[in-house]
Design an enzyme around this catalytic site. Structure first.
Site, PDB file in Angstrom:
ATOM      1  N   ILE A  90       0.816  -1.213   0.000  1.00 32.06           N
ATOM      2  CA  ILE A  90       0.000   0.000   0.000  1.00 32.06           C
ATOM      3  C   ILE A  90       0.851   1.264   0.000  1.00 32.06           C
ATOM      4  O   ILE A  90       0.344   2.355  -0.275  1.00 32.06           O
ATOM      5  CB  ILE A  90      -0.966   0.030   1.199  1.00 32.06           C
ATOM      6  CG1 ILE A  90      -0.176   0.041   2.526  1.00 32.06           C
ATOM      7  CG2 ILE A  90      -1.954  -1.129   1.139  1.00 32.06           C
ATOM      8  CD1 ILE A  90      -1.002   0.421   3.717  1.00 32.06           C
ATOM      9  N   TYR A 108       8.013   4.831  15.050  1.00 30.68           N
ATOM     10  CA  TYR A 108       6.802   4.026  14.831  1.00 30.68           C
ATOM     11  C   TYR A 108       5.577   4.752  15.374  1.00 30.68           C
ATOM     12  O   TYR A 108       4.556   4.893  14.696  1.00 30.68           O
ATOM     13  CB  TYR A 108       6.927   2.649  15.499  1.00 30.68           C
ATOM     14  CG  TYR A 108       5.577   1.973  15.671  1.00 30.68           C
ATOM     15  CD1 TYR A 108       4.863   1.520  14.561  1.00 30.68           C
ATOM     16  CD2 TYR A 108       4.995   1.830  16.935  1.00 30.68           C
ATOM     17  CE1 TYR A 108       3.617   0.937  14.705  1.00 30.68           C
ATOM     18  CE2 TYR A 108       3.757   1.249  17.089  1.00 30.68           C
ATOM     19  CZ  TYR A 108       3.068   0.800  15.976  1.00 30.68           C
ATOM     20  OH  TYR A 108       1.823   0.239  16.127  1.00 30.68           O
TER      21      TYR A 108
END
Length: 325
Positions: A55, A142
């Site tokens: 993606i 993250y």
């Protein structure tokens, strides 16, 4: 009903597909298998359409969104240390990837998008249980990229009127949790150590507490969010309770060893779930004792997981201490 699950071959994603199929919802899984595992979807592979795609790159996978009702966006890179070493990959996957999913969803006029956010956005909270309006303070790349993805989702919902909800997950555990990659989630580490007859490595004093949320409670929250008429909102998803790492270890083994406390980690995680309980009519069903029992019934899943030692953990987390101290 037709749904897309990005990251559907992963831990939470594959459990979500199980739940959707039980509701007779047609499912397309989009996953590049960088962290997902085909074994997770083997039992339902003939009942879904699987698309192997990244993606983070625009492509033909976006045409799959045509005539889709619900989009569940779970695909992401996880783990703290790799995000410190390789922040560009995390930005590409978690931010650009989310942008690409949003563009495809908007173009196809999907009825609802559910984004899997992370409680790591809170960093080290000032308040426990931690409500959704707490200060946002990500401590590592993250956490930052997952937060940026959430901001994109909320902005697209506001500006383009894309119906969307973001769910901030707290310490998800259960069968099929990822065993590959760098040193990560405490329960998976403990289970592999238990199977190998090695001591469980407890960080710091072990008195820190965590809000461990069983994976089927997570998937039921995701579906409740999709079914709700609510849009442009953010909800915590947690278990409603906490347990110390020492107490968790005692449920598994008496053989333990302590390793140094790590910077950037909160002493506690504890979700305030009053809003999701009242507004989405969702409540967690699996307490920690029941959840650990279910995990131990499936402990063979972790037989091939890496067995971490104090020495190998020290090597793997060297950059963690270097950059987050």
């Amino acid at each position: 009903m037709r749904a897309i699950v990005t990251g559907g071959a992963g831990f939470i994603g594959s459990h979500l597909v199980d739940s959707l199929l039980k509701k007779n919802i047609s499912v397309i899984v989009i996953d590049n298998l960088s962290t997902g595992n085909l074994n997770n979807i083997e039992h339902f592979k003939n009942n879904i359409e699987f698309v192997n795609a990244d993606i983070g790159e625009s492509g033909s996978w976006q045409s799959k969104f045509k005539n889709i009702d619900w989009v569940f966006h779970l695909a992401a890179l996880a783990d703290i240390v790799p995000s410190i070493k390789n922040p560009d990959a995390y930005f590409q996957s978690n931010v650009i990837g989310t942008f690409n999913v949003l563009q495809a969803s908007l173009a196809s006029k999907v009825k609802k998008l559910i984004y899997s956010a992370s409680s790591s956005c809170y960093g080290i909270p000032d308040k426990y249980p931690t409500p959704e309006d707490s200060k946002i303070n990500p401590q590592y790349p993250y956490a930052l990229t997952k937060r940026l993805g959430e901001e994109l989702v909320m902005h697209w919902s506001q500006v383009y009127k894309l119906p969307a909800i973001s769910l901030r997950f707290f310490n998800v555990y259960g069968p099929r949790s990822r065993t590959s990659g760098t040193y990560g989630a405490v329960l998976g580490v403990f289970l592999a150590q238990k199977l190998a007859g090695k001591p469980l490595t407890i960080v710091g004093s072990g008195e820190q507490t965590r809000d461990f949320t069983y994976v089927t409670d997570i998937t039921s929250a995701i579906i409740s969010a999709a079914e709700s008429p609510i849009s442009h909102d953010i909800f915590n998803v947690g278990s409603g309770s906490t347990i110390s790492i020492n107490s968790l270890a005692k449920l598994l083994s008496d053989n333990t060893v302590h390793i140094p406390k790590r910077p950037g980690e909160p002493d506690n995680t504890y979700a305030d779930i009053k809003r999701i309980t009242s507004e989405l009519n969702w409540t967690p069903k699996v307490n920690i004792n029941s959840g650990i029992k279910l995990v131990l019934e499936n402990i063979d899943y972790w037989k091939d997981a890496p067995v971490w030692t104090p020495e190998s953990i020290s090597d793997a987390t060297r950059d963690w201490f270097k950059y987050l101290s």
